[in-house]
Write a protein that holds these residues in place. Structure first.
Motif, PDB file in Angstrom:
ATOM      1  N   ARG A 129       0.746  -0.998  -0.073  1.00 23.53           N
ATOM      2  CA  ARG A 129       0.197  -0.015   0.023  1.00 23.53           C
ATOM      3  C   ARG A 129       0.923   1.142   0.109  1.00 23.53           C
ATOM      4  O   ARG A 129       1.135   1.945   1.162  1.00 23.53           O
ATOM      5  N   PRO A 130       1.239   1.771  -1.145  1.00 20.51           N
ATOM      6  CA  PRO A 130       2.511   2.691  -1.222  1.00 20.51           C
ATOM      7  C   PRO A 130       1.870   4.046  -1.159  1.00 20.51           C
ATOM      8  O   PRO A 130       2.794   5.009  -1.164  1.00 20.51           O
ATOM      9  N   PHE A 131       0.587   4.128  -1.279  1.00 23.86           N
ATOM     10  CA  PHE A 131      -0.131   5.339  -1.640  1.00 23.86           C
ATOM     11  C   PHE A 131      -0.885   5.992  -0.362  1.00 23.86           C
ATOM     12  O   PHE A 131      -1.882   6.863  -0.799  1.00 23.86           O
ATOM     13  N   VAL A 132      -0.822   5.480   0.815  1.00 23.13           N
ATOM     14  CA  VAL A 132      -1.300   6.104   1.796  1.00 23.13           C
ATOM     15  C   VAL A 132      -1.057   7.585   1.880  1.00 23.13           C
ATOM     16  O   VAL A 132       0.303   8.027   1.854  1.00 23.13           O
ATOM     17  N   SER A 133      -1.845   8.432   2.216  1.00 18.39           N
ATOM     18  CA  SER A 133      -1.522   9.778   2.555  1.00 18.39           C
ATOM     19  C   SER A 133      -1.128  10.099   3.758  1.00 18.39           C
ATOM     20  O   SER A 133      -1.253   9.523   4.803  1.00 18.39           O
ATOM     21  N   PHE A 134      -0.405  11.288   3.639  1.00 23.86           N
ATOM     22  CA  PHE A 134      -0.002  11.952   5.104  1.00 23.86           C
ATOM     23  C   PHE A 134      -1.083  12.244   5.680  1.00 23.86           C
ATOM     24  O   PHE A 134      -0.816  11.829   7.097  1.00 23.86           O
ATOM     25  N   GLU A 135      -2.179  12.661   5.549  1.00 23.37           N
ATOM     26  CA  GLU A 135      -3.308  12.825   6.133  1.00 23.37           C
ATOM     27  C   GLU A 135      -3.891  11.820   6.953  1.00 23.37           C
ATOM     28  O   GLU A 135      -4.493  11.904   8.129  1.00 23.37           O
ATOM     29  N   THR A 136      -3.903  10.453   6.037  1.00 25.00           N
ATOM     30  CA  THR A 136      -4.275   9.125   6.583  1.00 25.00           C
ATOM     31  C   THR A 136      -3.414   8.768   7.883  1.00 25.00           C
ATOM     32  O   THR A 136      -3.918   8.416   8.859  1.00 25.00           O
ATOM     33  N   ILE A 137      -2.354   8.914   7.527  1.00 26.44           N
ATOM     34  CA  ILE A 137      -1.160   8.470   8.654  1.00 26.44           C
ATOM     35  C   ILE A 137      -1.463   9.572  10.050  1.00 26.44           C
ATOM     36  O   ILE A 137      -1.480   8.841  10.935  1.00 26.44           O
ATOM     37  N   GLU A 138      -1.443  10.735   9.672  1.00 25.48           N
ATOM     38  CA  GLU A 138      -1.807  11.574  10.531  1.00 25.48           C
ATOM     39  C   GLU A 138      -2.951  11.239  11.320  1.00 25.48           C
ATOM     40  O   GLU A 138      -2.907  11.366  12.956  1.00 25.48           O
ATOM     41  N   ARG A 139      -3.972  10.972  10.917  1.00 25.33           N
ATOM     42  CA  ARG A 139      -5.267  10.650  11.574  1.00 25.33           C
ATOM     43  C   ARG A 139      -5.153   9.502  12.392  1.00 25.33           C
ATOM     44  O   ARG A 139      -5.662   9.382  13.574  1.00 25.33           O
ATOM     45  N   CYS A 140      -4.661   8.722  11.671  1.00 28.37           N
ATOM     46  CA  CYS A 140      -4.280   7.056  12.476  1.00 28.37           C
ATOM     47  C   CYS A 140      -3.558   7.283  13.914  1.00 28.37           C
ATOM     48  O   CYS A 140      -3.990   6.960  14.997  1.00 28.37           O
ATOM     49  N   TYR A 141      -2.317   8.145  13.866  1.00 27.65           N
ATOM     50  CA  TYR A 141      -1.348   8.209  14.959  1.00 27.65           C
ATOM     51  C   TYR A 141      -2.059   8.874  15.891  1.00 27.65           C
ATOM     52  O   TYR A 141      -2.034   8.802  17.109  1.00 27.65           O
ATOM     53  N   GLU A 142      -2.540  10.215  15.499  1.00 30.56           N
ATOM     54  CA  GLU A 142      -3.082  11.150  16.454  1.00 30.56           C
ATOM     55  C   GLU A 142      -4.444  10.554  17.366  1.00 30.56           C
ATOM     56  O   GLU A 142      -4.523  10.750  18.522  1.00 30.56           O
ATOM     57  N   THR A 143      -5.191   9.785  16.397  1.00 35.53           N
ATOM     58  CA  THR A 143      -6.390   9.313  17.288  1.00 35.53           C
ATOM     59  C   THR A 143      -5.924   8.349  17.965  1.00 35.53           C
ATOM     60  O   THR A 143      -6.548   8.017  19.096  1.00 35.53           O
TER      61      THR A 143
ATOM     62  N   ASN B 188      -7.920   7.018   2.765  1.00 35.52           N
ATOM     63  CA  ASN B 188      -7.639   7.925   1.324  1.00 35.52           C
ATOM     64  C   ASN B 188      -8.019   6.867   0.164  1.00 35.52           C
ATOM     65  O   ASN B 188      -7.562   5.779   0.584  1.00 35.52           O
ATOM     66  N   ARG B 189      -8.814   7.396  -0.809  1.00 39.75           N
ATOM     67  CA  ARG B 189      -8.978   6.382  -1.951  1.00 39.75           C
ATOM     68  C   ARG B 189      -7.897   5.864  -2.602  1.00 39.75           C
ATOM     69  O   ARG B 189      -7.942   4.585  -3.152  1.00 39.75           O
ATOM     70  N   GLU B 190      -6.738   6.475  -2.610  1.00 39.81           N
ATOM     71  CA  GLU B 190      -5.401   5.918  -3.215  1.00 39.81           C
ATOM     72  C   GLU B 190      -4.809   4.891  -2.536  1.00 39.81           C
ATOM     73  O   GLU B 190      -3.822   4.340  -3.321  1.00 39.81           O
ATOM     74  N   ASN B 191      -5.351   4.890  -1.326  1.00 36.39           N
ATOM     75  CA  ASN B 191      -4.639   3.829  -0.515  1.00 36.39           C
ATOM     76  C   ASN B 191      -5.025   2.384  -1.064  1.00 36.39           C
ATOM     77  O   ASN B 191      -5.442   1.708   0.182  1.00 36.39           O
ATOM     78  N   ILE B 192      -4.724   1.978  -1.908  1.00 31.73           N
ATOM     79  CA  ILE B 192      -5.182   0.459  -2.474  1.00 31.73           C
ATOM     80  C   ILE B 192      -4.034  -0.394  -2.187  1.00 31.73           C
ATOM     81  O   ILE B 192      -2.814  -0.155  -2.025  1.00 31.73           O
ATOM     82  N   LYS B 193      -4.526  -1.468  -1.987  1.00 37.89           N
ATOM     83  CA  LYS B 193      -3.657  -2.782  -1.811  1.00 37.89           C
ATOM     84  C   LYS B 193      -3.263  -3.458  -3.010  1.00 37.89           C
ATOM     85  O   LYS B 193      -4.406  -3.849  -3.733  1.00 37.89           O
ATOM     86  N   ILE B 194      -2.308  -3.536  -3.493  1.00 34.81           N
ATOM     87  CA  ILE B 194      -1.729  -3.709  -4.821  1.00 34.81           C
ATOM     88  C   ILE B 194      -1.573  -5.442  -5.006  1.00 34.81           C
ATOM     89  O   ILE B 194      -0.585  -5.722  -4.615  1.00 34.81           O
TER      90      ILE B 194
END
Length: 224
Positions: free
Chosen positions: A108-122, A202-208
């Motif tokens: 999953r190389p396209f995880v967004s910074f915003e998704t990472i931030e939401r996960c860690y901070e939450t 995020n929509r781009e965060n697909i599993k290839i």
């Protein structure tokens, strides 16, 4: 101190290649390197743990050398199941460590910074959190007799990674014996009786995992 465990145990069966999918090139570079780079670019202080089958580790070292890939990371042996692989990754985190750890799919190389931030901070407040996306297709339930019926897609979510947890909590959860119901890392934490929160992915965060996914990945890499 925060960690990210990147689990890469694929063999490439669904991709139809002899080369494990995490090593396939996207934009001229092995996919796994893009994934590691993503988390490093988000926070260069993250402790990166890569879980990789033992028999693939020498090939990975050669890839890193050939591509001059120098992001610091710790490589540990993968297990026979996702549960074992995640447990092996968690085992190298000191028992007295304090902070948050994410567990992420290597493909999953396209995880967004915003998704990472939401996960860690939450996860700092709620202790366990997963990124999810709404279902856009119609879903149909199939019973054991082959019959079925449509179900409300609003009742379901697509689960992504990084699934992110308080370190002490998730290490305790992975002391549980393996169960077939452990479909992902969050299900292990839930077996401990804990609630897992949800944040937007995020929509781009697909599993290839398929050749079609690889086509999408090549398109995404050139639009970044």
């Amino acid at each position: 101190m925060d960690y990210i465990i990147i689990v890469a145990g694929g063999k490439g069966a669904r991709m139809g290649t002899d080369l494990p999918k995490q090593f396939l090139a996207v934009g001229g570079r092995p996919m796994l390197m893009h994934t590691i780079q993503r988390f490093y670019d988000y926070d260069s202080k993250l402790n990166i743990i890569l879980v990789l089958p033992h028999e693939q580790q020498e090939y990975w070292r050669q890839l890193c050398e050939n591509n001059q890939f120098e992001i610091k990371h710790t490589v540990v042996d993968g297990g026979a199941t996702r549960f074992e692989s995640s447990k092996n990754g968690l085992a190298v985190i000191p028992d007295d460590a304090d902070g948050v750890v994410g567990i992420h799919d290597g493909v999953r190389p396209f995880v967004s910074f915003e998704t990472i931030e939401r996960c860690y901070e939450t996860a700092r407040d709620e202790y366990a959190v997963i990124p999810v996306m709404p279902v856009t297709d119609t879903l149909r339930y199939i019973d054991s007799q082959g019959g079925g019926k449509n179900v409300l897609r609003s009742d379901y979510r697509i689960v992504q990674t990084p699934q992110t947890f308080d370190i002490n909590l998730v290490k305790k959860a992975f002391e549980l014996p393996y169960q077939e119901s452990f479909t992902d890392d969050a299900s292990v934490v839930e077996a401990l009786g804990c609630t897992v929160g949800m944040v937007d992915g995020n929509r781009e965060n697909i599993k290839i995992t398929t050749p079609f996914d690889l086509i999408i990945a090549e398109t995404l890499i050139h639009t970044k």
